[in-house]
Write a protein that holds these residues in place. Structure first.
Motif: not given
Lengths: 189, 326
Positions: B74-96
């Motif tokens: 089972r896979l869920y379709l995103q209601t917003s990209p918030e969670f993976p974008m925050k994972r990028l921020l935590a990984a040091g992406s800077g403004p995205i």
């Protein structure tokens, strides 16, 4: 008991509210991005004609109104009730004054009307769009005057009074548009 | 339903090709806005084994069978990209930033299509007030709206005689009635505030400029930080144009423990309502444990922004193929 989810809401759907049958006039889906979803509906009371707004939680259900439009033949008026018959099943129903409303003044025996039934009881009666009725009373016609825009009142066999051209005489059969109450034409024998 | 020309045969778009050109031009303007400001454009998965827990959002579900299949396929379709974008921020992406498709069950109407285009961006080192400024600049660039009003959630309710943070449920219920809104049964306090806000307040917001609403009740913090005080308020904002919510932003919650508590509370509410309980996103929680930079982020419904820019009154007037033609 049949019911509808708000997901099935659309204009024309018949639902029960506070014990009365209503028809949905407008349905609007309202939802804050992060909040509760609602269906805001405008509904018309099928007994009184009154229009009100109501809000439902999206996903809730509401009881369906057992409302049905049927084509019935008008039989007669007994002074209190107007009697109709289903030409297929010969089943009869009687409509009171409230249900018959304005339709009363257009009804001639054997005309086929749209009768809206709620739990089998007439809720409203819509006469045919066009009826043919005989003139029983009007001022004498003006011979030869068939073109002027003038008109006069004429009383029809059902008691309805309509504006007719000056040349119409007693005994003539007229075609009337019941939606506007306007004279359309003379009906040739 | 519709809005646009429903007489067109169902295979055809219900809007003219000229409207698609206008839409493409607006999309280009949005991209230029972020290019000029030097944010990194990112793409994140639409599908995830975890999903949003918010009781008022329904994730669509799909099946994946094959190598790497998740539990129950089972896979869920995103209601917003918030969670993976925050994972990028935590990984040091800077403004995205990104523009992507998001999906929400049960949402269809003059302003809703179950799949729609989201613009989402994050600013490390910023708070929600600074981000509101940037939202206003984008709206100015796309819609030409420049008047900006900023009010707190409490200020919106004050003229109605209601203390949005303090008044108990029966008082909110009475306030709804006095506005001619018969509350449907089963609404909690926040549901009543939603009823009043969406029916009696929002239609008048953004009629002559941009309206920001901020400092939401703590109970509606979603993924925002809560600022302690009397009352405690969520550092969350929404942006309104022409009676429509256009964007929702947060001074982002970075506390992993608090985030986990909110996920669990959401799932409890879902259980009590008999709603599906999707798996919470443990990878987001791990990223927060690792450390999310202090940041503000916002999600904006681009279709609605384009409605305003193009003078449309129904979302179908800016979509080639809305739900019933999809």
């Amino acid at each position: 008991m049949a019911s509808y989810s708000t997901n099935e809401f659309k204009s024309g759907l018949k639902i029960m509210l506070d014990g009365d049958p209503y028809t949905i006039v407008e349905n609007e889906f309202v939802k804050p991005g992060k909040g509760q979803a609602f269906n805001r509906v405008r509904v018309r009371n099928l007994k009184t004609g009154k229009v009100i707004d109501r809000t439902f939680k999206s996903g809730d259900s509401v009881e369906a109104a057992d409302v049905l439009d049927t084509e019935l033949q008008y039989l007669y008026n007994d002074g209190e009730f107007w009697h109709f018959m289903d030409p297929q099943t010969f089943e009869q129903v009687a409509a009171g004054k409230a249900a018959i409303g304005d339709a009363a003044k257009w009804l001639k025996e054997q005309d086929v009307c749209t009768v809206t039934l709620w739990n089998g009881e007439p809720l409203s009666v819509e006469p045919p769009n066009f009826v043919e009725l005989k003139v029983v009373e009007t001022d004498p016609g003006l011979r030869g005057d068939t073109s002027s825009g003038g008109n006069k009142p004429a009383t029809l066999e059902t008691g309805a009074v309509v504006r007719v051209p000056l040349f119409i005489e007693i005994g003539e059969v007229l075609k009337i548009d019941t939606r506007s109450g306007d004279y359309v034409s003379r009906v040739k024998d | 339903m519709g809005a646009a020309d429903n007489r067109e045969p169902a295979w055809k778009p219900a809007i003219p090709i000229t409207r698609l050109r206008e839409r493409a031009e607006l999309l280009e303007q949005v991209r230029a806005f972020f290019r000029q400001r030097g944010l990194l454009e990112v793409e994140t998965p639409v599908l995830s084994a975890a999903a949003v827990t918010d009781p008022n959002l329904e994730s669509l579900v799909t099946e994946y069978r094959g190598p790497g299949a998740p539990p129950r396929e089972r896979l869920y379709l995103q209601t917003s990209p918030e969670f993976p974008m925050k994972r990028l921020l935590a990984a040091g992406s800077g403004p995205i930033w990104q523009i992507c498709r998001v999906f929400r069950g049960g949402e269809r109407g003059a302003r809703h299509n179950p799949e729609f285009t989201m613009l989402e961006w994050y600013r490390p080192g910023w708070d929600h007030h600074r981000l509101m400024d940037e939202v206003a600049e984008l709206v100015w660039a796309i819609c030409g709206e420049s008047t900006v009003r900023r009010r707190t959630y409490a200020e919106l309710f004050r003229p109605l005689g209601l203390d949005a943070h303090g008044d108990p449920q029966p008082v909110c219920e009475e306030a709804a009635r006095s506005l001619g809104l018969e509350p449907p049964p089963g609404l909690d306090r926040d549901g009543l505030l939603d009823l009043i806000l969406s029916h009696a307040v929002v239609p008048g917001l953004g009629s002559d400029g941009i309206d920001f609403v901020h400092e939401f009740p703590e109970s509606q913090a979603a993924l925002a930080r809560v600022r302690p005080g009397h009352p405690a308020v969520a550092e969350r904002f929404e942006c309104f144009l022409q009676g429509m919510e256009i964007a929702n932003g947060f001074h982002e919650l970075g506390d992993a423990e608090e985030q986990a508590r909110r996920f669990r509370r959401d799932l409890d509410v879902r259980r009590s309502r008999g709603r599906p309980e999707p798996p919470m996103d443990h990878r987001l929680l791990q990223a927060l444990h690792h450390g999310l930079p202090d940041c503000a982020g916002v999600a904006m419904g681009l279709d609605r922004l384009f409605m305003v820019a193009l003078g449309a009154t129904h979302i179908d007037q800016v979509l080639a193929f809305p739900l019933e033609r999809a």
